[in-house]
Design an enzyme around this catalytic site. Structure first.
Site, PDB file in Angstrom:
ATOM      1  N   HIS A 155      35.610  39.372  39.360  1.00 45.73           N
ATOM      2  CA  HIS A 155      35.207  40.695  39.833  1.00 45.73           C
ATOM      3  C   HIS A 155      35.725  40.911  41.254  1.00 45.73           C
ATOM      4  O   HIS A 155      35.643  40.018  42.100  1.00 45.73           O
ATOM      5  CB  HIS A 155      33.681  40.823  39.811  1.00 45.73           C
ATOM      6  CG  HIS A 155      33.187  42.083  40.444  1.00 45.73           C
ATOM      7  ND1 HIS A 155      32.421  42.086  41.586  1.00 45.73           N
ATOM      8  CD2 HIS A 155      33.379  43.377  40.105  1.00 45.73           C
ATOM      9  CE1 HIS A 155      32.140  43.339  41.914  1.00 45.73           C
ATOM     10  NE2 HIS A 155      32.718  44.135  41.042  1.00 45.73           N
ATOM     11  N   SER A 156      36.283  42.067  41.512  1.00 46.46           N
ATOM     12  CA  SER A 156      36.674  42.517  42.842  1.00 46.46           C
ATOM     13  C   SER A 156      37.621  41.511  43.503  1.00 46.46           C
ATOM     14  O   SER A 156      38.685  41.211  42.969  1.00 46.46           O
ATOM     15  CB  SER A 156      35.415  42.786  43.671  1.00 46.46           C
ATOM     16  OG  SER A 156      35.735  43.479  44.849  1.00 46.46           O
ATOM     17  N   TRP A 157      37.232  40.956  44.663  1.00 43.92           N
ATOM     18  CA  TRP A 157      38.089  40.020  45.372  1.00 43.92           C
ATOM     19  C   TRP A 157      38.421  38.788  44.530  1.00 43.92           C
ATOM     20  O   TRP A 157      39.466  38.145  44.736  1.00 43.92           O
ATOM     21  CB  TRP A 157      37.411  39.580  46.691  1.00 43.92           C
ATOM     22  CG  TRP A 157      38.022  38.357  47.251  1.00 43.92           C
ATOM     23  CD1 TRP A 157      39.181  38.280  47.985  1.00 43.92           C
ATOM     24  CD2 TRP A 157      37.573  37.019  47.087  1.00 43.92           C
ATOM     25  NE1 TRP A 157      39.470  36.970  48.286  1.00 43.92           N
ATOM     26  CE2 TRP A 157      38.484  36.168  47.741  1.00 43.92           C
ATOM     27  CE3 TRP A 157      36.479  36.434  46.442  1.00 43.92           C
ATOM     28  CZ2 TRP A 157      38.339  34.794  47.786  1.00 43.92           C
ATOM     29  CZ3 TRP A 157      36.329  35.067  46.488  1.00 43.92           C
ATOM     30  CH2 TRP A 157      37.258  34.262  47.148  1.00 43.92           C
ATOM     31  N   ALA A 158      37.606  38.438  43.553  1.00 44.70           N
ATOM     32  CA  ALA A 158      37.836  37.233  42.741  1.00 44.70           C
ATOM     33  C   ALA A 158      39.139  37.296  41.959  1.00 44.70           C
ATOM     34  O   ALA A 158      39.558  36.295  41.376  1.00 44.70           O
ATOM     35  CB  ALA A 158      36.664  36.975  41.802  1.00 44.70           C
ATOM     36  N   LEU A 195      40.920  43.173  42.269  1.00 41.38           N
ATOM     37  CA  LEU A 195      42.244  43.279  42.864  1.00 41.38           C
ATOM     38  C   LEU A 195      43.180  42.327  42.130  1.00 41.38           C
ATOM     39  O   LEU A 195      42.806  41.185  41.839  1.00 41.38           O
ATOM     40  CB  LEU A 195      42.168  42.921  44.344  1.00 41.38           C
ATOM     41  CG  LEU A 195      41.319  43.900  45.160  1.00 41.38           C
ATOM     42  CD1 LEU A 195      40.636  43.189  46.303  1.00 41.38           C
ATOM     43  CD2 LEU A 195      42.166  45.040  45.656  1.00 41.38           C
TER      44      LEU A 195
END
Length: 200
Positions: free
Chosen positions: A78-81, A105
Site C-alpha cells: 500500500h502507498s509507499w510500500a 507508488l
C-alpha cells in the site's frame, strides 16, 4: 497455480505497521487464505528509525518471505510500500506468484519517492528529514488531516495520528536500482480505490 496455496504478504505504507492490514488479513484467512502482515524496520512501536535506509526495508521483506519457506507468495503493498515490494520481487524471483499495488507508488529505477511527489511536498519532506535528530518524519495531526484523511471526522483523524509511528526519512530519499516491475514476468495488478486522496 492453485490460488488457495498462496500466502499473502501484506506490507503497509508510510507511518503504518502491520496492524493496518489486520482487517484485510482476517477476511483473507476467513476465505481460507494465508495472510501475513509485516511491519518494516523502524515502523514498529518503539522502534528507533536512526540510520535506516530503503535497502533495509527491502532486505527485511526478502528475509521474512524466505523465512516463511513457501513457494507462492502474493506481495501486496500500500502507498509507499510500492518501493520495498519492487525491491524485493527481483530477489525473490519464482517465489512471487503475483504483485499487487494497492493505491501504491510504482518506483522508477534510479528515482526516489521524493522525486516523484509534487515539488512543494518534496521540499517540505526534505526539510523535515534534515531537521530531525534521527532523520525521521513524525506523524502529526496536521499531516493526517491534509494528506492522509481529508474530509473525515476529526476524531478519526486524531485516532490515526496517534496510531502512526515516525517514518524513517531515508526510506523516501533512497532510490532502487532494480528492473522495472513489468519486465520481471510476474503477474502484476494495480488497485486504485476511488476515495484515496493521498497519492499525487
Amino acid at each position: 497455480m492453485n490460488v488457495d496455496a498462496s500466502t499473502y504478504v501484506l506490507i503497509p505504507g508510510a507511518w503504518h505497521g502491520g496492524w493496518a492490514w489486520r482487517p484485510v488479513a482476517m477476511r483473507l484467512r476467513a476465505a481460507g487464505r494465508r495472510a501475513i502482515c509485516l511491519t518494516l524496520p523502524g515502523l514498529g512501536d518503539g522502534d528507533d528509525p536512526t540510520g535506516l535506509r530503503l535497502q533495509d526495508s527491502v532486505d527485511y521483506l526478502v528475509s521474512e518471505v524466505e523465512r516463511l519457506n513457501v513457494d507462492q507468495v502474493i506481495l501486496v503493498g500500500h502507498s509507499w510500500a510500492g518501493y520495498p515490494i519492487a525491491g524485493a520481487a527481483p530477489r525473490l524471483g519464482d517465489k512471487v506468484s503475483k504483485i499487487i499495488y494497492y493505491n501504491a507508488l510504482v518506483p522508477v529505477r534510479g528515482r526516489s519517492m521524493v522525486e516523484d511527489i509534487p515539488p512543494e511536498v518534496a521540499d517540505l519532506t526534505r526539510r523535515l528529514i534534515e531537521s530531525s535528530p534521527n532523520r525521521s518524519i513524525p506523524p502529526t495531526l496536521e499531516h493526517v488531516q491534509q494528506t492522509l484523511m481529508q474530509d473525515v471526522a476529526e476524531d478519526a483523524q486524531r485516532l490515526l495520528a496517534e496510531l502512526l509511528t515516525a517514518q524513517p526519512g531515508d526510506y523516501f530519499l533512497d532510490a532502487l536500482d532494480v528492473p522495472d516491475i513489468i519486465t520481471l514476468g510476474i503477474p502484476t495488478q494495480y488497485i486504485l480505490s476511488e476515495d484515496d486522496r493521498a497519492l499525487p
